[in-house]
Design an enzyme around this catalytic site. Structure first.
Site, PDB file in Angstrom:
ATOM      1  N   LYS A   1      -3.412   3.040  -4.001  1.00 19.29           N
ATOM      2  CA  LYS A   1      -3.595   3.851  -2.924  1.00 19.29           C
ATOM      3  C   LYS A   1      -2.980   5.373  -3.477  1.00 19.29           C
ATOM      4  O   LYS A   1      -1.884   5.258  -4.122  1.00 19.29           O
ATOM      5  CB  LYS A   1      -2.828   3.637  -1.355  1.00 19.29           C
ATOM      6  CG  LYS A   1      -3.188   2.336  -1.033  1.00 19.29           C
ATOM      7  CD  LYS A   1      -2.441   2.058   0.153  1.00 19.29           C
ATOM      8  CE  LYS A   1      -2.729   0.459   0.565  1.00 19.29           C
ATOM      9  NZ  LYS A   1      -1.987  -0.253  -0.363  1.00 19.29           N
TER      10      LYS A   1
ATOM     11  N   ASP B   1      -3.295  -6.073  -3.771  1.00 21.23           N
ATOM     12  CA  ASP B   1      -3.227  -4.668  -3.286  1.00 21.23           C
ATOM     13  C   ASP B   1      -1.958  -3.962  -3.502  1.00 21.23           C
ATOM     14  O   ASP B   1      -0.859  -4.758  -3.407  1.00 21.23           O
ATOM     15  CB  ASP B   1      -3.302  -4.506  -1.897  1.00 21.23           C
ATOM     16  CG  ASP B   1      -3.262  -3.362  -1.179  1.00 21.23           C
ATOM     17  OD1 ASP B   1      -4.230  -2.414  -1.451  1.00 21.23           O
ATOM     18  OD2 ASP B   1      -2.324  -3.110  -0.649  1.00 21.23           O
TER      19      ASP B   1
ATOM     20  N   TYR C   1       4.655   2.416  -3.665  1.00 20.87           N
ATOM     21  CA  TYR C   1       5.035   1.136  -3.597  1.00 20.87           C
ATOM     22  C   TYR C   1       6.025   1.078  -4.929  1.00 20.87           C
ATOM     23  O   TYR C   1       7.039   0.074  -4.974  1.00 20.87           O
ATOM     24  CB  TYR C   1       4.217  -0.174  -3.536  1.00 20.87           C
ATOM     25  CG  TYR C   1       3.427  -0.257  -2.642  1.00 20.87           C
ATOM     26  CD1 TYR C   1       3.610   0.383  -1.358  1.00 20.87           C
ATOM     27  CD2 TYR C   1       2.225  -1.287  -2.571  1.00 20.87           C
ATOM     28  CE1 TYR C   1       2.642   0.164  -0.118  1.00 20.87           C
ATOM     29  CE2 TYR C   1       1.653  -1.506  -1.319  1.00 20.87           C
ATOM     30  CZ  TYR C   1       1.959  -0.651  -0.183  1.00 20.87           C
ATOM     31  OH  TYR C   1       0.788  -1.019   0.806  1.00 20.87           O
TER      32      TYR C   1
ATOM     33  N   HIS D   1      -3.494   6.994   1.137  1.00 19.30           N
ATOM     34  CA  HIS D   1      -2.529   6.237   1.807  1.00 19.30           C
ATOM     35  C   HIS D   1      -2.249   6.673   3.177  1.00 19.30           C
ATOM     36  O   HIS D   1      -1.988   5.831   4.080  1.00 19.30           O
ATOM     37  CB  HIS D   1      -1.360   6.130   1.012  1.00 19.30           C
ATOM     38  CG  HIS D   1      -0.356   5.108   1.333  1.00 19.30           C
ATOM     39  ND1 HIS D   1       0.498   4.610   0.195  1.00 19.30           N
ATOM     40  CD2 HIS D   1      -0.323   4.390   2.298  1.00 19.30           C
ATOM     41  CE1 HIS D   1       1.088   3.538   0.740  1.00 19.30           C
ATOM     42  NE2 HIS D   1       0.744   3.452   1.942  1.00 19.30           N
TER      43      HIS D   1
END
Length: 281
Positions: free
Chosen positions: A73, A43, A48, A103
């Protein structure tokens, strides 16, 4: 690794690797380590800033892309960008995602959801997810969605079991994926006497007891770690089973205690944040 079946018939591993707050170098190494340890669910997210590294880790491993369940996401700033899904695929170096989330419930999230629905129809994603949705925005999305989501990703752990959201999700068959599955490392949670007692009984660690509780609750769980030993240990939870009585005892620990407090102001602030996804390493 054992699997759950989603409401569209797609299977997803019960446990995977979360890459939140990992640098690109850390994420790449953790992905390789996880895949070598038997993980098949990974994931990540636009925000990120390690999608490219996750893709490199997959290619560096000996595991084929077809064996991996990969999720990412979309960030709110790209909900109206018609190229957002394709750009996400490009960063990860793949022609499809097994699961793609919105997200945050911020900005024009229904425009973002329409993108996911179209990507699902086009075969670019195999399942649709929503992350951090709650209250009126969750209700709005479920009412307006032409294709109902398969997964919701929210904070969940023995101190916060998301009982209210689970009641909303049950009629739709939507699976819960837990982030902060260990209570953000809260020592009070990790060192609960009940978990220590169960760990001694089963020859496991307190962490393994908690992760086992998650999968028996029906939660998909994605603990994050950059330590190869911890990564391997986190997956070693499928050779024992907590009894119904033990699950009932753990249920009494629920304090509705969360470590992330969602609110509309914060979500709108997130929607305005600019992430330079293209510049990630």
């Amino acid at each position: 690794m054992q699997n759950f079946e989603l409401n569209n018939g797609v299977t997803i591993p019960m446990l995977g690797l979360g890459t939140f707050q990992m640098s690109p170098d850390q994420a790449q190494k953790a992905v390789v380590s996880a895949l070598e340890s038997g993980y098949r669910l990974l994931d990540t997210a636009n925000a990120y800033l390690n999608e490219k590294a996750v893709g490199r880790g997959i290619r560096e491993s000996s595991v084929t892309r077809q064996e991996i369940f990969l999720s990412s996401k979309l960030w709110p700033t790209v909900y109206q960008d018609k190229t957002a899904v394709d750009k996400t695929l490009q960063r990860l170096g793949t022609d499809h995602l097994d699961l793609l989330f919105l997200h945050q419930p911020a900005g024009d999230f229904m425009a973002g959801y329409r993108q996911l629905e179209q990507a699902y129809r086009d075969g670019k994603i195999k399942a649709i997810g929503i992350s951090n949705f709650h209250g009126k925005k969750l209700t709005q999305l479920l009412e307006q969605a032409k294709i109902k989501p398969q997964v919701i990703q929210v904070e969940a752990h023995p101190y916060y079991t998301q009982s209210e959201i689970r009641e909303v999700l049950t009629p739709y068959g939507i699976k819960l994926m837990a982030w902060y599955p260990l209570g953000h490392g809260d020592h009070s949670l990790l060192n609960e006497p009940l978990f220590t007692k169960l760990a001694q009984k089963y020859g496991k660690s307190n962490v393994q007891i908690i992760l086992r509780w998650h999968v028996q609750m029906g939660f998909i769980v994605i603990p994050g770690s950059t330590d190869p030993k911890h990564i391997k240990d986190n997956a070693n939870i499928f050779d024992f089973e907590l009894t119904p009585e033990e699950m009932a005892q753990i249920a009494k620990l629920d304090q509705k205690k969360r470590y992330y407090i969602p609110n509309d102001a914060r979500e709108e602030q997130y929607a305005q944040m600019q992430m330079d996804f293209e510049a990630q390493k």
